[in-house]
Design an enzyme around this catalytic site. Structure first.
Site, PDB file in Angstrom:
ATOM      1  CE  LYS A  52      27.301  46.447   1.254  1.00 14.35           C
ATOM      2  NZ  LYS A  52      25.889  46.314   0.894  1.00 14.35           N
ATOM      3  CD  GLN A  96      23.855  46.288  -2.131  1.00 14.20           C
ATOM      4  OE1 GLN A  96      24.845  45.833  -1.566  1.00 14.20           O
ATOM      5  NE2 GLN A  96      23.243  47.382  -1.707  1.00 14.20           N
ATOM      6  CG  ASP A 119      22.286  43.584   5.144  1.00 19.59           C
ATOM      7  OD1 ASP A 119      23.112  44.415   5.553  1.00 19.59           O
ATOM      8  OD2 ASP A 119      21.991  43.447   3.946  1.00 19.59           O
TER       9      ASP A 119
END
Ligand code: NAP
Length: 284
Positions: A52, A96, A119
């Site tokens: 990422k 994460q 997200d």
């Protein structure tokens, strides 16, 4: 024989466009920035986080990496999120998953400011996805939509079967296909006559996490087959939820694993980060 849907190529094209968009935003004084938070040292998560950060660098997106020890308390993590919510140069926040046991994922997701939730896991963003009034699309389903678009196959009116109903993939995937006017069926571990249902699909999307589960007998001739799964086979080789060798001769289009859905997910995260920066700058 099916045409291969090349996720790497689609992803590279989209990243090219995004890079230009980031440059244009910077000229207007807006620099998209992504804060990535990793708690603990899970090796798979470390790889995802590295990828990422690398994607941010490639596109000119500012990134910052917050690595916290595995015994971090929920309170400490929520404190960091509060700080990231406040800071203007942070357009998007990604925590994460999975998180260590002492931290409740729902509490963390709920703490992220919805307009920085790249997200798209926050309940407000999930609600927007259901309503069709979304700012952010969840990354993996959004990547699948781009792959289907790249085939030129129209979604409207088609029979779409999604196998898997997770909050991250299956459910939002079904919603996105519904918004594109597909007739959508969702299958899961309790579905009876799964093979029969899957065989109806013009577009079959599989996200279950079971190596080579979908075989040719479950696929309609000429179907678009999208394999979200990421598993290891008996030889430790990366493989999808679809038995590629048997399905590929029957499908019209198919994604390989690796090289299909995988490369798209981070690219869509980059898109969401750009969208978040535009939102904050009053441009979206
Ligand atoms: P998950 O949360 O474990 O959900 C799996 C879903 O599959 C559940 O809804 C489950 O049904 C269903 N399922 C399991 N076994 C089944 C069976 N035998 N028949 C029918 N349905 C079955 O998984 P996920 O997070 O959605 O991920 C799915 C796969 O996609 C995994 O391999 C994961 O690694 C991969 N993935 C890839 C990417 C990417 O970027 N390429 C991103 C995310 C996930 P129940 O609800 O009834 O239990």
């Amino acid at each position: 024989m099916a045409k291969l849907i090349d996720g790497k190529a689609v992803s590279a094209r989209l990243r090219q466009e995004m890079k230009a968009e980031v440059e244009a935003l910077k000229e207007k004084g807006i620099t998209p920035g992504l804060a990535v938070v990793l708690v603990g040292e899970d090796p798979a998560s470390q790889v995802y986080v590295r990828n990422k950060i690398r994607a941010c660098e490639e596109l000119g997106i500012r990134s910052e990496n917050h690595l916290l020890p595995a015994d971090t308390t929920q309170e400490a993590l929520l404190g960091l999120i509060e700080e990231l919510n406040r800071r203007e140069e942070v357009s998007g926040i990604l925590v994460q998953l999975p998180l260590p046991r002492q931290i409740r994922e729902e509490a963390v997701i709920a703490a992220i400011a919805p307009e920085k939730d790249v997200d798209a896991f926050h309940a407000q963003n999930v609600g927007r996805i259901v309503q069709g009034s979304y700012r952010f699309l969840p990354c993996t389903p959004a990547g699948v939509m781009e792959l289907i678009r790249s085939t030129g196959v129209a979604v409207e009116g088609k029979e779409c079967v999604v196998i898997g109903r997770s909050n991250i993939v299956g459910k939002p995937m079904a919603m996105l296909m519904l918004h594109q006017n597909a007739t959508v069926t969702i299958c899961h571990s309790r579905t009876q006559s799964l093979a029969e249902t899957a065989r109806r699909a013009d577009i079959l999307i599989v996200a279950i996490g079971k190596a080579k589960f979908v075989t040719a007998g479950m696929v309609k001739e000429g179907a678009v087959v999208i394999d979200v799964g990421m598993n290891r086979d008996e030889n430790g080789k990366l493989c999808g939820d679809v038995d590629f060798a048997s399905v590929e001769p029957k499908a019209g289009y198919i994604t390989p694993v690796p090289g299909g859905v995988g490369p798209m997910t981070i690219t869509m995260l980059m898109r969401n980060t750009i969208t978040a920066a535009k939102l904050a700058g009053g441009l979206a």
